[in-house]
Design an enzyme around this catalytic site. Structure first.
Site, PDB file in Angstrom:
ATOM      1  N   ASP A 192       0.874  -1.170   0.000  1.00 53.29           N
ATOM      2  CA  ASP A 192       0.000   0.000   0.000  1.00 53.29           C
ATOM      3  C   ASP A 192       0.912   1.223   0.000  1.00 53.29           C
ATOM      4  O   ASP A 192       1.898   1.275   0.756  1.00 53.29           O
ATOM      5  CB  ASP A 192      -0.869   0.029   1.255  1.00 53.29           C
ATOM      6  CG  ASP A 192      -1.983  -1.012   1.233  1.00 53.29           C
ATOM      7  OD1 ASP A 192      -2.000  -1.870   0.330  1.00 53.29           O
ATOM      8  OD2 ASP A 192      -2.834  -0.977   2.146  1.00 53.29           O
ATOM      9  N   SER A 221       7.646   4.378   5.373  1.00 49.27           N
ATOM     10  CA  SER A 221       8.882   4.568   4.648  1.00 49.27           C
ATOM     11  C   SER A 221       8.633   4.501   3.158  1.00 49.27           C
ATOM     12  O   SER A 221       7.568   4.880   2.685  1.00 49.27           O
ATOM     13  CB  SER A 221       9.931   3.545   5.087  1.00 49.27           C
ATOM     14  OG  SER A 221      11.206   3.961   4.659  1.00 49.27           O
ATOM     15  N   HIS A 238       5.048  -7.206  -0.102  1.00 47.71           N
ATOM     16  CA  HIS A 238       4.844  -8.530  -0.669  1.00 47.71           C
ATOM     17  C   HIS A 238       5.542  -8.662  -2.013  1.00 47.71           C
ATOM     18  O   HIS A 238       5.913  -7.672  -2.643  1.00 47.71           O
ATOM     19  CB  HIS A 238       3.336  -8.784  -0.833  1.00 47.71           C
ATOM     20  CG  HIS A 238       2.570  -8.692   0.450  1.00 47.71           C
ATOM     21  ND1 HIS A 238       2.135  -9.796   1.139  1.00 47.71           N
ATOM     22  CD2 HIS A 238       2.171  -7.608   1.180  1.00 47.71           C
ATOM     23  CE1 HIS A 238       1.501  -9.406   2.239  1.00 47.71           C
ATOM     24  NE2 HIS A 238       1.499  -8.083   2.284  1.00 47.71           N
TER      25      HIS A 238
END
Length: 284
Positions: A96, A253, A152
């Site tokens: 995301d 980050s 991921h």
């Protein structure tokens, strides 16, 4: 009240002062210790402050009850909350994020924001590796403090090596990117070298930021942070399927993803656009 306070804190000069003109490494270590404390007298106000200031969305979270601030940062999502785009040639967003600078790598030069270039060879410590992407593509993915912090595999991959680079922990928000030259090259980061189906190459570069800052690569070690492994390159041979967890940040980050010249980014990709893990972001 919240909206007014956020407008004050996001005033550019004040935001830069509060998030960068303090002892960054000391503040990062201190907040990291606080974030790990599970005692309710510490955890409850820390979690409340996080929810108040960071626009936290827990609708997809596996649980909304957290033992510590760190548990909130690295929360898992409920099953099926993210669906990864299918197809061997489709590269999905690994996390995301908010899309940042992206486009062609121009003779080894990349942009953190318009007008602030950096050399890929400065970000990636292996000159030969950087040269393979010198005319490729890049996309910058910024995770804010309230977002889902796990990342991921963007495709079926074999991870061939991981290089840890120690460094600073500047804030990676747009305000800092417009003021600090070569910011990503200064910060603590990892370089993940991987190949997809048919030998297609891909680089993922997670970049740490101020405050908690830890990068944890779960395909290598679920217990220790990358910093604890120490600097240098580690060769490996780890298969990860598309959508499988690769690691997490213990605070907001950035991940910079690099693809070779034969790839292309998704049409219509725009700076400032929110994107979810699993959405198609490029094609090999």
């Amino acid at each position: 009240m919240r909206a007014g306070l956020m407008r004050v804190l996001m005033q550019e000069d004040l935001n830069f002062l509060l998030t960068n003109r303090l002892p960054r490494r000391w503040a990062t270590k201190m907040v990291g210790r606080i974030a790990a404390i599970e005692h309710p007298l510490v955890a409850k106000p820390a979690l409340a402050a996080w929810r108040f200031f960071c626009d936290v969305d827990l609708r997809d979270a596996e649980t909304t009850r957290f033992a510590s601030l760190r548990d909130g940062f690295i929360r898992r999502l409920r099953d099926g909350a993210r669906v990864f785009a299918e197809g061997d040639a489709v590269v999905a967003s690994p996390c995301d994020a908010i899309v940042g600078a992206h486009g062609r790598v121009e003779n080894g030069q990349v942009y953190q924001v318009k007008g602030f270039p950096y050399r890929l060879a400065e970000l990636v410590p292996d000159a030969a590796l950087a040269a393979r992407f010198a005319d490729g593509w890049f996309v910058t993915l910024r995770l804010t403090a309230g977002m889902y912090h796990r990342f991921h595999a963007p495709a079926d991959l074999t991870v061939e090596a991981v290089t840890y680079q120690s460094g600073d922990c500047w804030n990676v928000n747009p305000i800092a990117l417009r003021r600090v030259e070569r910011l990503f090259c200064r910060n603590e980061r990892a370089v993940i070298e991987a190949r997809g189906t048919g030998g297609r190459e891909l680089l993922l570069v997670p970049v740490a930021a101020i405050l908690v800052a830890s990068i944890r690569l779960t395909f290598l070690d679920t217990e220790r942070t990358l910093r604890e492994h120490g600097p240098g390159r580690r060769a490996c041979d780890v298969a990860v399927t598309k959508g499988a967890e690769m690691g997490c940040f213990e605070h907001g980050s950035t991940i910079v993803m690099f693809l070779p010249g034969g790839a292309r980014l998704r049409e219509g990709l725009q700076e400032g656009q929110p994107i979810r893990a699993g959405e198609a972001i490029a094609e090999w």
